[in-house]
Design a protein around this motif. Structure first.
Motif, PDB file in Angstrom:
ATOM      1  N   ALA A 244      -8.506   1.458  -5.702  1.00  0.00           N
ATOM      2  CA  ALA A 244      -8.722   1.157  -4.287  1.00  0.00           C
ATOM      3  C   ALA A 244      -7.475   1.460  -3.460  1.00  0.00           C
ATOM      4  O   ALA A 244      -7.568   2.024  -2.364  1.00  0.00           O
ATOM      5  CB  ALA A 244      -9.127  -0.304  -4.125  1.00  0.00           C
ATOM      6  N   LEU A 245      -6.287   1.094  -3.954  1.00  0.00           N
ATOM      7  CA  LEU A 245      -5.047   1.384  -3.217  1.00  0.00           C
ATOM      8  C   LEU A 245      -4.754   2.882  -3.181  1.00  0.00           C
ATOM      9  O   LEU A 245      -4.194   3.390  -2.216  1.00  0.00           O
ATOM     10  CB  LEU A 245      -3.872   0.647  -3.846  1.00  0.00           C
ATOM     11  CG  LEU A 245      -3.662  -0.813  -3.432  1.00  0.00           C
ATOM     12  CD1 LEU A 245      -2.462  -1.400  -4.150  1.00  0.00           C
ATOM     13  CD2 LEU A 245      -3.482  -0.927  -1.925  1.00  0.00           C
TER      14      LEU A 245
ATOM     15  N   PRO B 231       0.836  -1.203   0.000  1.00  0.00           N
ATOM     16  CA  PRO B 231       0.000   0.000   0.000  1.00  0.00           C
ATOM     17  C   PRO B 231       0.875   1.259   0.000  1.00  0.00           C
ATOM     18  O   PRO B 231       2.100   1.171   0.066  1.00  0.00           O
ATOM     19  CB  PRO B 231      -0.773  -0.135   1.319  1.00  0.00           C
ATOM     20  CG  PRO B 231       0.169  -0.864   2.216  1.00  0.00           C
ATOM     21  CD  PRO B 231       0.938  -1.819   1.331  1.00  0.00           C
TER      22      PRO B 231
ATOM     23  N   ALA C 278     -10.721   0.140   1.023  1.00  0.00           N
ATOM     24  CA  ALA C 278      -9.470  -0.478   1.459  1.00  0.00           C
ATOM     25  C   ALA C 278      -9.383  -0.359   2.970  1.00  0.00           C
ATOM     26  O   ALA C 278     -10.016   0.519   3.580  1.00  0.00           O
ATOM     27  CB  ALA C 278      -8.259   0.191   0.805  1.00  0.00           C
TER      28      ALA C 278
ATOM     29  N   THR D 161      -8.067  -4.670  -0.165  1.00  0.00           N
ATOM     30  CA  THR D 161      -8.840  -3.806  -1.051  1.00  0.00           C
ATOM     31  C   THR D 161     -10.112  -4.513  -1.506  1.00  0.00           C
ATOM     32  O   THR D 161     -10.181  -5.743  -1.556  1.00  0.00           O
ATOM     33  CB  THR D 161      -8.022  -3.397  -2.286  1.00  0.00           C
ATOM     34  OG1 THR D 161      -7.562  -4.571  -2.952  1.00  0.00           O
ATOM     35  CG2 THR D 161      -6.823  -2.548  -1.879  1.00  0.00           C
TER      36      THR D 161
ATOM     37  N   THR E 137      -3.944   0.656  -8.184  1.00  0.00           N
ATOM     38  CA  THR E 137      -5.365   0.467  -8.451  1.00  0.00           C
ATOM     39  C   THR E 137      -6.133   1.602  -7.771  1.00  0.00           C
ATOM     40  O   THR E 137      -5.642   2.202  -6.802  1.00  0.00           O
ATOM     41  CB  THR E 137      -5.856  -0.872  -7.903  1.00  0.00           C
ATOM     42  OG1 THR E 137      -5.734  -0.871  -6.464  1.00  0.00           O
ATOM     43  CG2 THR E 137      -5.059  -2.032  -8.488  1.00  0.00           C
TER      44      THR E 137
END
Length: 418
Positions: free
Chosen positions: A311-312, A287, A379, A394, A309
């Motif tokens: 989400a990250l 992360p 996340a 995530t 991504t």
């Protein structure tokens, strides 16, 4: 077929948008289906493979095409949404004929097919009329000469090669997203799939493997040289690499880990030590982590990384050094929306959420799902008993494990309510 040019080259049709007569988008052309005919008859064009919503691929007969060029394809509007299944008599023009070695009749010279020109006959049928070829370079380091010849000026189009390259096919598919290219590979024959995978760069193949079903991943990896297979796994995100390793025979996975760089191998081993359907088994060890004295501008620069991504990129984890998992103690998290509202010169430690409790690596899939839903997160941090950040879970990985194993194949049927 009004509005169409007299000749269209199939490589130009890749990713061309397909419209209905009202101008609404139906999908994108992904390949051209031809039938190789005997007795000196030109290959006949049967139709197009079109990718519609949900990455489902359907067959669009040429009789349903009103106009076609390199800019757009217009259909009659009547589209059968049944998934395309290639028949034994059918050949994928892009997937199977590009890069095929053929022989010029006149000189007996071996050349490479780099494109196919299709034309509409007087009987309104579409046929392969021209073949674009690349001749071998006569001098080392020079590119060979290209030419466009009549279809019957070459022999060998219908012969399956033992080893066929993929250079020109990949040039056609270069702009595709990894998920779309993965869909192309999934529909190819195992032989052609291996040839295309072998021609991809390590980074590109790693991105594509992450989007493929696990059986395809194992098949492609097994066809590679073992040292290159280890390089590919290094390029994958740690959680996806661990999922793939878990599908391999234990002795194969152990050997690949010995060939990997120690840091990447350590991350994968750590993930493999957790049960699959737990927070530890789901998390990624990469992360976005920053120290408390970093500025908001530093954080925004980190989340702009195109390799992250969504989400990250939605959350930054603020920790004491060291800043690689397992880090020092987790101090809090910073949401991207909050970062965008604050002055870039401010310290990130002033905007972190310190009240959100992190998850333990042993948390079950159900607990992880409930956690994300309760706090409206995409996340979440995972910590050990000392409060050190081990990684982040995530929502995309959670969904991947909640859905059935064959969800990619079933997605099409779900979309149309079957």
């Amino acid at each position: 077929m009004s509005g169409s040019p007299t000749r269209v080259f199939v490589a130009k049709l890749a990713s061309t948008i397909v419209y209905d007569p009202r101008g609404d988008q139906v999908g994108r052309a992904r390949d051209v289906i031809v039938m190789l005919q005997p007795r000196n008859q030109p290959p006949r064009v049967l139709g197009l493979v079109v990718e519609v919503l949900g990455r489902r691929r359907i067959f669009l007969p040429m009789t349903r095409v009103i106009s076609m060029d390199a800019g757009q394809i217009v259909t009659t509007g009547l589209v059968n949404m049944r998934r395309f299944q290639q028949r034994p008599t059918e050949t994928l023009a892009l997937g199977e004929l590009l890069d095929r070695k053929v022989t010029l009749r006149e000189t007996d010279e071996e050349v490479t097919v780099i494109d196919l020109g299709i034309e509409q006959s007087r009987g309104r049928d579409w046929m392969v009329a021209k073949v674009a070829i690349l001749k071998r370079a006569k001098r080392f380091g020079r590119r060979g000469q290209t030419a466009v010849v009549d279809w019957d000026a070459v022999t060998g189009l219908s012969l399956v090669e033992e080893t066929q390259g993929a250079t020109h096919l990949l040039a056609t598919l270069e702009s595709m997203r990894p998920a779309d290219l993965a869909s192309v590979l999934h529909d190819l024959t195992p032989k052609r799939r291996s040839e295309v995978a072998a021609a991809l760069t390590d980074e590109r193949l790693a991105d594509v493997l992450e989007e493929l079903p696990e059986e395809d991943q194992v098949e492609i990896l097994g066809a590679l040289d073992v040292e290159r297979a280890a390089d590919i796994i290094e390029e994958m995100s740690p959680d996806d690499a661990a999922d793939l390793m878990a599908e391999l025979p234990p002795e194969t996975a152990d050997y690949l880990l010995t060939l990997m760089e120690p840091k990447e191998a350590e991350d994968v081993r750590r993930l493999l030590s957790y049960e699959e359907h737990t927070a530890g088994g789901l998390m990624t060890t990469a992360p976005v982590v920053l120290p408390p004295d970093a500025t908001i501008a530093d954080a925004l620069a980190q989340v702009r990384n195109p390799e992250l991504t969504p989400a990250l990129a939605a959350m930054v984890y603020v920790c004491r050094p060291p800043l690689e998992a397992p880090t020092g103690r987790l101090l809090g998290i910073a949401h991207i929306q909050r970062l965008l509202r604050e002055p870039p010169s401010d310290l990130i430690s002033g905007v972190i959420d310190t009240e959100l409790e992190a998850m333990w690596p042993e948390a079950s899939l159900e607990e992880v799902t409930s956690y994300l839903a309760t706090y409206n997160l995409v996340a979440a941090p995972v910590v050990d008993e000392a409060g050190r950040l081990l990684g982040a879970v995530t929502v995309d990985d959670v969904l991947d494990h909640l859905l059935p194993d064959n969800w990619r194949e079933r997605f099409a049927e779900v979309n149309r309510g079957e």
